[in-house]
Design a protein around this motif. Structure first.
Motif, mmCIF file in Angstrom:
data_model
loop_
_atom_site.group_PDB
_atom_site.id
_atom_site.type_symbol
_atom_site.label_atom_id
_atom_site.label_comp_id
_atom_site.label_asym_id
_atom_site.label_seq_id
_atom_site.Cartn_x
_atom_site.Cartn_y
_atom_site.Cartn_z
ATOM 1 N N ASN A 115 0.815 -1.213 0.000
ATOM 2 C CA ASN A 115 0.000 0.000 0.000
ATOM 3 C C ASN A 115 0.849 1.264 0.000
ATOM 4 O O ASN A 115 0.450 2.280 -0.576
ATOM 5 N N LEU A 148 2.953 5.688 -5.835
ATOM 6 C CA LEU A 148 2.652 5.756 -7.265
ATOM 7 C C LEU A 148 1.593 6.827 -7.534
ATOM 8 O O LEU A 148 1.747 7.651 -8.444
ATOM 9 N N ILE A 175 1.757 1.667 -3.621
ATOM 10 C CA ILE A 175 0.620 2.180 -4.398
ATOM 11 C C ILE A 175 0.397 3.667 -4.110
ATOM 12 O O ILE A 175 0.164 4.461 -5.022
ATOM 13 N N TYR A 176 0.495 4.037 -2.842
ATOM 14 C CA TYR A 176 0.301 5.436 -2.460
ATOM 15 C C TYR A 176 1.392 6.314 -3.071
ATOM 16 O O TYR A 176 1.114 7.428 -3.550
ATOM 17 N N SER A 180 -5.332 0.765 3.739
ATOM 18 C CA SER A 180 -5.088 0.602 2.313
ATOM 19 C C SER A 180 -4.681 1.958 1.750
ATOM 20 O O SER A 180 -4.901 3.007 2.375
ATOM 21 N N ALA A 181 -4.097 1.958 0.569
ATOM 22 C CA ALA A 181 -3.644 3.212 -0.039
ATOM 23 C C ALA A 181 -4.811 4.181 -0.226
ATOM 24 O O ALA A 181 -4.689 5.383 0.028
#
Length: 242
Positions: free
Chosen positions: A131, A137, A134-135, A174-175
């Motif tokens: 996560n 990104l 992803i964050y 989660s992200a």
């Protein structure tokens, strides 16, 4: 979403105002300086290796731009190794983000006056890494788009991302949950967090005046400021197991 909001008398929590948050962050930064410095050295060393492998000479490009010569986007894109360097650098930035994010964990240990070890600067690889990736990104894409539009939109929008990494570390969110919670907190306290983020950013880039060398010393401050801001608005999180 796992929530860590227990308090301990040893830890300190800043008030919800800019001066208190920045002072809190500066005190922690002073106590964790060597670990912050080590994290940034690792980050930039690996980035430098990528630059050597791809053959892109960013220093030459900077010299051309500062010498008064005309260098437009076409010149930059056409530079040897630029495409390979950009792609590799973007990926490496994402993969190395947990090194800097781990400084938030280091800051929390310092706040509780607990001993810090070198392996702590890799903590985020074990704590919610997917996560965090992803964050990072999402943040990088948003920042790139905003900077292409203009610098001002980036300045006023990026504070909405400011609390995401502490939420990911301490709440194992989660992200997208981290993004939503960060947005909710910032929009209700926008002025204070905007000024905090701006000051943290200015302090983080202050090392540029020392011929770029000083950036190694100051850039981690932004992550410490994220931690102090999180403490102010979400409460001081309890210590996490390494």
């Amino acid at each position: 979403m796992e929530n860590f909001k227990e308090f301990d008398s040893q830890a300190t929590t800043p008030e919800r105002e800019v001066g208190s948050i920045i002072s809190h962050a500066l005190e922690i930064f002073k106590n964790t300086f060597l670990y912050c410095f080590l994290a940034v050295v690792i980050y930039f060393l690996l980035s430098f290796i990528i630059q050597m492998v791809t053959g892109f000479d960013s220093q030459l490009l900077v010299e051309e731009m500062t010498s008064g010569g005309h260098v437009d986007y076409a010149d930059i894109i056409a530079a040897p190794g630029f495409a390979a360097y950009t792609g590799a650098s973007f990926l490496v930035t994402l993969l190395l983000t947990p090194v800097l994010v781990s400084l938030i964990y280091v800051a929390n240990k310092s706040n509780f006056k607990q001993p810090i070890v070198v392996s702590d600067i890799f903590f985020a690889y074990k704590q919610n890494f997917v996560n965090i990736f992803i964050y990072a990104l999402i943040t990088q894409i948003a920042l790139t788009i905003l900077l292409f539009m203009c610098i001002l939109p980036a300045v006023f929008v990026m504070p909405f991302f400011f609390l995401g990494y502490p939420i990911l570390i301490f709440e194992k969110a989660s992200a997208f949950d981290a993004l939503k919670k960060s947005f909710d907190i910032v929009q209700n306290n926008y002025g204070t967090i905007l000024l905090t983020a701006l000051l943290a950013g200015l302090i983080s880039i202050a090392g540029l005046v020392l011929c770029f060398v000083g950036i190694y010393l100051t850039i981690p401050f932004a992550y410490i400021a994220m931690y102090s801001t999180y403490c102010a608005y979400c409460g001081t999180p309890r210590q996490l197991n390494p």
